[in-house]
Design an enzyme around this catalytic site. Structure first.
Site, mmCIF file in Angstrom:
data_model
loop_
_atom_site.group_PDB
_atom_site.id
_atom_site.type_symbol
_atom_site.label_atom_id
_atom_site.label_comp_id
_atom_site.label_asym_id
_atom_site.label_seq_id
_atom_site.Cartn_x
_atom_site.Cartn_y
_atom_site.Cartn_z
ATOM 1 N N GLU A 169 -71.731 86.939 116.652
ATOM 2 C CA GLU A 169 -72.056 87.645 115.373
ATOM 3 C C GLU A 169 -71.010 88.718 114.793
ATOM 4 O O GLU A 169 -70.118 89.020 115.647
ATOM 5 C CB GLU A 169 -73.383 88.418 115.312
ATOM 6 N N LYS A 175 -83.306 96.225 119.914
ATOM 7 C CA LYS A 175 -82.894 97.523 119.647
ATOM 8 C C LYS A 175 -83.915 98.607 120.134
ATOM 9 O O LYS A 175 -85.055 98.455 119.420
ATOM 10 C CB LYS A 175 -82.280 97.778 118.313
#
Ligand code: PSU
Ligand code: MN
Length: 289
Positions: A7, A139
């Protein structure tokens, strides 16, 4: 070909310069070193690139005006001829169009803490695009239990690589379970094939704990995460700015320690994704023979 997609939001919005370019190059080198082919995905001048040259990677990493490109921003990037770093969901959409089955990222987005409806489009993409996504967990800034519940609802298996516990990005521990533990790239490929052969079209999310030497304990991280979340709330940060704000603020609060962990886990994920891509490729060749 054994291809690993990478990404680019992490380069354009997740890491400062010059670490962003260095990391992008290191990830590509790590994938190549394992014998697979890296394809960093991004928008340059309104065109979606699947695989970047060294010069293109440099332009992207140093460009000031870059869109954070999730799926809904693709048309914006195209219509306005913009540079764009693709998020996990954006990168998965590009993979769907180009037939890439394996993707390495840092941490996926998810359900944010105490904020109504801030649910990352990453979860939608995981629910709908059949491929293997390697991450270091969600995260830690997120609401992890809510994120895991969403993945369960959407029939996205969460594979613990060599662990029964869902890793929390900066930390190896979270206190939450994965849905299945697998210990090798070959096992992960067999699992993914069985998942798709069962008629499901969701992704297989592989959670790869970061190396022990770089890990920060959950108890050490939690006060910083809480503080950053509070500041984001008080300053009225919202929408797509939330994640970049939190990552940068936590990096400041930890004196750069969190970024070191971030870099280490990205490389660690690139290496595992390369092994999975190679194994998947070998599997496809066997089937074709
Ligand atoms: N993980 C990182 N750094 C990042 C991101 C993830 O270590 O910059 C990015 C990914 O691209 C992910 C995105 O898809 O943040 C999620 O943003 P949001 O929560 O706005 O969906
Ligand atoms: Mn969001």
């Amino acid at each position: 070909m054994a291809i690993v997609a990478l990404e680019s939001t992490v380069l354009t919005h997740g890491l400062p310069r010059p670490q962003n370019l260095q990391l992008a190059q290191d990830m590509e080198t790590a994938v190549r070193g394992s014998g697979a082919v890296p394809a960093t995905i991004a928008f340059l001048d309104g065109r979606l690139h699947v695989g970047l040259t060294d010069t293109e990677l440099e332009r992207l990493a140093n460009e000031d005006n870059v869109l954070k490109a999730g799926p809904r921003d693709f048309a914006t990037a195209i219509a306005k001829k913009l540079f764009g770093g693709t998020t996990v969901a954006g990168t998965m959409l590009a993979c769907k169009h180009s037939g890439i089955k394996v993707f390495a990222t840092g941490g996926i987005g998810g359900v944010h803490r105490e904020s109504n409806f801030d649910i990352s489009a990453d979860l939608q993409a995981l629910a709908n695009i059949p491929m293997v996504v390697v991450c270091a967990g969600a995260k830690a800034i997120l609401d992890l239990p809510a994120t895991l519940e969403y993945l369960e609802t959407m029939s996205v298996p969460v594979v613990g690589y060599g662990t029964d516990e869902f890793p929390a990005f900066y930390s190896r521990e979270s206190g939450f379970d994965v849905s299945v533990r697998l210990d090798s790239a070959e096992e992960i490929v067999r699992f993914a094939m069985a998942h798709w052969e069962a008629g499901l079209h969701s992704a297989v999310l592989v959670a790869n704990p970061l190396p022990e030497t770089e890990a920060i304990s959950r108890s050490e991280m939690e006060p910083f995460i809480e503080q950053a979340n509070r500041e984001a709330h008080d300053q009225g940060i919202h929408g797509k700015e939330v994640t970049p704000f939190l990552l940068q603020r936590i990096n400041e609060l930890t004196n750069g320690k969190s970024m070191q962990a971030n870099l280490a886990l990205l490389l660690n994920n690139a290496r595992l994704a390369a092994q999975i891509a190679l194994s998947l490729h070998a599997n496809q060749l066997r089937k074709a023979a």
